[in-house]
Scaffold this motif. Sequence first.
Motif, PDB file in Angstrom:
ATOM      1  N   ASN A 326      31.646 -33.194   4.305  1.00 41.42           N
ATOM      2  CA  ASN A 326      30.299 -32.802   4.728  1.00 41.42           C
ATOM      3  C   ASN A 326      29.364 -34.000   4.736  1.00 41.42           C
ATOM      4  OD1 ASN A 326      28.477 -30.427   5.368  1.00 41.42           O
ATOM      5  ND2 ASN A 326      27.360 -31.345   3.660  1.00 41.42           N
ATOM      6  N   ALA A 327      29.498 -34.880   3.722  1.00 45.29           N
ATOM      7  CA  ALA A 327      28.671 -36.091   3.683  1.00 45.29           C
ATOM      8  C   ALA A 327      28.950 -36.973   4.886  1.00 45.29           C
ATOM      9  CB  ALA A 327      28.941 -36.860   2.392  1.00 45.29           C
ATOM     10  N   ARG A 328      30.205 -37.030   5.299  1.00 48.10           N
ATOM     11  CA  ARG A 328      30.561 -37.839   6.470  1.00 48.10           C
ATOM     12  C   ARG A 328      29.966 -37.244   7.745  1.00 48.10           C
ATOM     13  NH1 ARG A 328      35.485 -37.380   5.871  1.00 48.10           N
ATOM     14  NH2 ARG A 328      35.932 -35.741   7.393  1.00 48.10           N
ATOM     15  N   ARG A 329      30.112 -35.938   7.913  1.00 45.87           N
ATOM     16  CA  ARG A 329      29.651 -35.291   9.144  1.00 45.87           C
ATOM     17  C   ARG A 329      28.123 -35.230   9.213  1.00 45.87           C
ATOM     18  NH1 ARG A 329      34.019 -32.162   7.470  1.00 45.87           N
ATOM     19  NH2 ARG A 329      32.639 -30.675   6.435  1.00 45.87           N
ATOM     20  N   VAL A 330      27.512 -34.635   8.212  1.00 50.38           N
ATOM     21  CA  VAL A 330      26.056 -34.458   8.234  1.00 50.38           C
ATOM     22  C   VAL A 330      25.358 -35.803   8.062  1.00 50.38           C
ATOM     23  CG1 VAL A 330      24.096 -33.288   7.155  1.00 50.38           C
ATOM     24  CG2 VAL A 330      26.291 -32.099   7.384  1.00 50.38           C
ATOM     25  N   GLY A 331      25.925 -36.671   7.216  1.00 47.21           N
ATOM     26  CA  GLY A 331      25.345 -38.002   7.049  1.00 47.21           C
ATOM     27  C   GLY A 331      25.376 -38.805   8.328  1.00 47.21           C
ATOM     28  N   GLY A 332      26.461 -38.683   9.081  1.00 47.68           N
ATOM     29  CA  GLY A 332      26.546 -39.389  10.357  1.00 47.68           C
ATOM     30  C   GLY A 332      25.473 -38.934  11.331  1.00 47.68           C
ATOM     31  N   LEU A 333      25.259 -37.615  11.392  1.00 45.67           N
ATOM     32  CA  LEU A 333      24.198 -37.089  12.254  1.00 45.67           C
ATOM     33  C   LEU A 333      22.822 -37.571  11.792  1.00 45.67           C
ATOM     34  CD1 LEU A 333      25.453 -33.397  12.607  1.00 45.67           C
ATOM     35  CD2 LEU A 333      25.479 -35.141  14.399  1.00 45.67           C
ATOM     36  N   LEU A 334      22.598 -37.560  10.479  1.00 44.34           N
ATOM     37  CA  LEU A 334      21.299 -37.932   9.941  1.00 44.34           C
ATOM     38  C   LEU A 334      20.986 -39.402  10.195  1.00 44.34           C
ATOM     39  CD1 LEU A 334      18.764 -37.247   8.332  1.00 44.34           C
ATOM     40  CD2 LEU A 334      20.080 -37.593   6.225  1.00 44.34           C
ATOM     41  N   ILE A 335      21.948 -40.272   9.988  1.00 45.21           N
ATOM     42  CA  ILE A 335      21.671 -41.697  10.161  1.00 45.21           C
ATOM     43  C   ILE A 335      21.406 -42.022  11.632  1.00 45.21           C
ATOM     44  CG2 ILE A 335      24.065 -42.517  10.407  1.00 45.21           C
ATOM     45  CD1 ILE A 335      23.238 -44.888   8.594  1.00 45.21           C
ATOM     46  N   GLU A 336      22.107 -41.371  12.551  1.00 43.53           N
ATOM     47  CA  GLU A 336      21.846 -41.619  13.970  1.00 43.53           C
ATOM     48  C   GLU A 336      20.467 -41.093  14.368  1.00 43.53           C
ATOM     49  OE1 GLU A 336      23.512 -43.562  15.978  1.00 43.53           O
ATOM     50  OE2 GLU A 336      24.734 -43.970  14.195  1.00 43.53           O
ATOM     51  N   GLY A 355      27.572 -42.137   5.103  1.00 39.65           N
ATOM     52  CA  GLY A 355      27.546 -40.831   4.480  1.00 39.65           C
ATOM     53  C   GLY A 355      26.120 -40.408   4.187  1.00 39.65           C
ATOM     54  N   LEU A 356      25.922 -39.813   3.021  1.00 36.13           N
ATOM     55  CA  LEU A 356      24.582 -39.397   2.606  1.00 36.13           C
ATOM     56  C   LEU A 356      24.013 -40.399   1.609  1.00 36.13           C
ATOM     57  CD1 LEU A 356      25.030 -35.532   2.477  1.00 36.13           C
ATOM     58  CD2 LEU A 356      23.633 -36.858   4.092  1.00 36.13           C
ATOM     59  N   MET A 357      24.030 -41.657   2.020  1.00 39.94           N
ATOM     60  CA  MET A 357      23.475 -42.774   1.255  1.00 39.94           C
ATOM     61  C   MET A 357      22.864 -43.726   2.280  1.00 39.94           C
ATOM     62  SD  MET A 357      25.462 -44.959  -1.686  1.00 39.94           S
ATOM     63  CE  MET A 357      24.544 -45.859  -2.940  1.00 39.94           C
ATOM     64  N   ILE A 358      21.586 -43.509   2.607  1.00 40.07           N
ATOM     65  CA  ILE A 358      20.954 -44.161   3.754  1.00 40.07           C
ATOM     66  C   ILE A 358      19.704 -44.906   3.303  1.00 40.07           C
ATOM     67  CG2 ILE A 358      19.922 -43.783   6.030  1.00 40.07           C
ATOM     68  CD1 ILE A 358      21.515 -41.097   6.093  1.00 40.07           C
ATOM     69  N   GLY A 359      19.559 -46.136   3.778  1.00 37.14           N
ATOM     70  CA  GLY A 359      18.390 -46.942   3.466  1.00 37.14           C
ATOM     71  C   GLY A 359      17.621 -47.309   4.724  1.00 37.14           C
ATOM     72  N   ILE A 360      16.300 -47.324   4.619  1.00 37.61           N
ATOM     73  CA  ILE A 360      15.432 -47.763   5.718  1.00 37.61           C
ATOM     74  C   ILE A 360      14.566 -48.893   5.173  1.00 37.61           C
ATOM     75  CG2 ILE A 360      13.623 -47.125   7.357  1.00 37.61           C
ATOM     76  CD1 ILE A 360      14.568 -44.235   7.172  1.00 37.61           C
ATOM     77  N   GLU A 361      14.756 -50.105   5.688  1.00 35.63           N
ATOM     78  CA  GLU A 361      14.002 -51.259   5.195  1.00 35.63           C
ATOM     79  C   GLU A 361      12.779 -51.498   6.062  1.00 35.63           C
ATOM     80  OE1 GLU A 361      14.495 -56.022   4.189  1.00 35.63           O
ATOM     81  OE2 GLU A 361      16.270 -54.823   4.646  1.00 35.63           O
ATOM     82  N   LEU A 362      11.634 -51.664   5.411  1.00 33.13           N
ATOM     83  CA  LEU A 362      10.373 -51.873   6.113  1.00 33.13           C
ATOM     84  C   LEU A 362       9.875 -53.294   5.897  1.00 33.13           C
ATOM     85  CD1 LEU A 362       8.589 -48.536   5.116  1.00 33.13           C
ATOM     86  CD2 LEU A 362       9.910 -49.014   7.175  1.00 33.13           C
ATOM     87  N   SER A 407      25.804 -31.130  -0.272  1.00 34.73           N
ATOM     88  CA  SER A 407      25.947 -29.859   0.436  1.00 34.73           C
ATOM     89  C   SER A 407      24.907 -29.687   1.534  1.00 34.73           C
ATOM     90  CB  SER A 407      25.847 -28.691  -0.556  1.00 34.73           C
ATOM     91  OG  SER A 407      24.613 -28.753  -1.272  1.00 34.73           O
ATOM     92  N   LEU A 408      24.121 -30.717   1.808  1.00 32.78           N
ATOM     93  CA  LEU A 408      23.095 -30.655   2.854  1.00 32.78           C
ATOM     94  C   LEU A 408      23.687 -30.129   4.159  1.00 32.78           C
ATOM     95  CD1 LEU A 408      20.065 -31.720   3.380  1.00 32.78           C
ATOM     96  CD2 LEU A 408      21.209 -33.630   4.540  1.00 32.78           C
ATOM     97  N   ASN A 409      22.975 -29.206   4.813  1.00 28.03           N
ATOM     98  CA  ASN A 409      23.474 -28.697   6.091  1.00 28.03           C
ATOM     99  C   ASN A 409      22.733 -29.348   7.259  1.00 28.03           C
ATOM    100  OD1 ASN A 409      21.055 -27.139   6.659  1.00 28.03           O
ATOM    101  ND2 ASN A 409      21.825 -25.550   5.241  1.00 28.03           N
ATOM    102  N   VAL A 410      23.208 -29.091   8.467  1.00 30.86           N
ATOM    103  CA  VAL A 410      22.666 -29.760   9.650  1.00 30.86           C
ATOM    104  C   VAL A 410      21.195 -29.402   9.859  1.00 30.86           C
ATOM    105  CG1 VAL A 410      22.826 -29.914  12.158  1.00 30.86           C
ATOM    106  CG2 VAL A 410      24.910 -29.967  10.783  1.00 30.86           C
ATOM    107  N   ALA A 411      20.844 -28.141   9.681  1.00 27.68           N
ATOM    108  CA  ALA A 411      19.448 -27.729   9.887  1.00 27.68           C
ATOM    109  C   ALA A 411      18.522 -28.454   8.911  1.00 27.68           C
ATOM    110  CB  ALA A 411      19.318 -26.214   9.724  1.00 27.68           C
ATOM    111  N   GLU A 412      18.952 -28.601   7.657  1.00 28.84           N
ATOM    112  CA  GLU A 412      18.138 -29.312   6.662  1.00 28.84           C
ATOM    113  C   GLU A 412      18.056 -30.794   6.977  1.00 28.84           C
ATOM    114  OE1 GLU A 412      19.168 -26.312   2.914  1.00 28.84           O
ATOM    115  OE2 GLU A 412      20.460 -28.020   3.387  1.00 28.84           O
ATOM    116  N   ALA A 413      19.146 -31.352   7.470  1.00 30.05           N
ATOM    117  CA  ALA A 413      19.121 -32.763   7.867  1.00 30.05           C
ATOM    118  C   ALA A 413      18.124 -32.980   8.998  1.00 30.05           C
ATOM    119  CB  ALA A 413      20.518 -33.213   8.287  1.00 30.05           C
ATOM    120  N   GLU A 414      18.114 -32.085   9.975  1.00 29.22           N
ATOM    121  CA  GLU A 414      17.169 -32.188  11.089  1.00 29.22           C
ATOM    122  C   GLU A 414      15.732 -32.024  10.607  1.00 29.22           C
ATOM    123  OE1 GLU A 414      17.520 -33.061  14.106  1.00 29.22           O
ATOM    124  OE2 GLU A 414      19.666 -32.888  14.542  1.00 29.22           O
TER     125      GLU A 414
END
Length: 428
Positions: A326-336, A355-362, A407-414
């Motif tokens: 799930n981390a691979r699938r939902v994380g991939g959608l979230l990072i894109e 996965g579900l380990m994402i950084g945004i550098e400002l 366990s994050l789902n696609v709707a929550e990621a969006e």
Amino acid sequence: MTDDLLGRHRSVLPDWLALYYEHPIEITHGEGRHVWDAGGNRYLDFFGGILTTMTAHALPEITKAVSDQAGRIVHSSTLYLNRPMVELAERIAKLSGIPDARVFFTTSGTEANDTALLLATTYRRSNTVLAMRNSYHGRSFSSVGITGNRGWSPTSLSPLQTLYVHGGVRTRGPFAALDDYDYVAACVDDLKDLLGHTRPPAALIAEPVQGVGGFTSPPDGLYAAFREVLHERGILWIADEVQTGWGRTGEHFWGWQAHGRSGPPDMLTFAKGIGNGMSIGGVVARSEIMNCLDAHSISTFGGTQITMAAGLANLTYLLEHDLQGNARRVGGLLIERLRAAAAQVPAVREVRGRGLMIGIELTVPGTDRADPEAASAVLEAAREGGLLIGKGGGHDTSALRIAPPLSLNVAEAEEGADILERALRSIR
């Protein structure tokens, strides 16, 4: 009520105990991927108590296991046989990939890294340790001494001689302009040169993905290349999996497996997510390393029955529900989704992670200078929009850290991506 609690907090707790937000919030309860504050405000949780609520808030399978165990016995120490501790150790030893593994439980990642350093320095008869620049390994005296992040190093005093190695941050530093192959080669050459100028170190300790450092990482294979150099000299490799373990990166169960060409590490440390909020940490090591201590030792609270019950229930849920997948699938959608949003925001230097380990550098637009004020502004705007995220980074805390329960789902990621996009656009 919250203002009164803040005043009480400030009157009895240390000034250096950090709080998020201009007006700090008290989180009173949670369910699934959401939490509520004392004012009744509901938030989507994309930080999980610093990557600790790994599966979900108030997960019935875990709360029942904890409750049932509390009704029997909460604690007895390691002086007595402990069935839940043995059962969890058996499962972690098998999952670790380390041959003839032994497991020692602690109460935190800091204590786990402390233990790994004790084992490595005793086994190798050396107090020299290699660590990565931009790293973080805990808040104890020894773990601060191997932390390569100025913002989290309150003292230069240490019982260890620490030498810092290049490679943990792919897009900064003297080798950033190289392609991945040449980057790895340059870092390996630097390591060899460093080893030629010092007495043999005990170990290299490294986070596969640097957590507090802003979710930075080297190209896959760097630590495998390092391992070959270290192995030739008898130097141990400790993988700090406190934040990267248990499938969070999606592609692998452990972060070290992205660098697994030369096999597993000699030791790995873990904590945070395995307890889903309960205080569990630990070390896995080959038996000859774990058994090298020649003095008595115990752990009063490490491996206590109630935390082990939580860990067993949490690990079972994670594996049975394929939360790594799930981390691979939902994380991939979230990072894109976040990369697409960030492309319209000049202050975003990089969106990175796996996965579900994402950084945004400002950074300050048009420059490479960190912008911690912008990071704080986005953190505030996200909270106002109903989203909790974290901060980090080795350059003045200018990275946003996103690490929801697995366990994050696609709707929550969006939903979270929408809130974060608005928060990022607010600093333009």
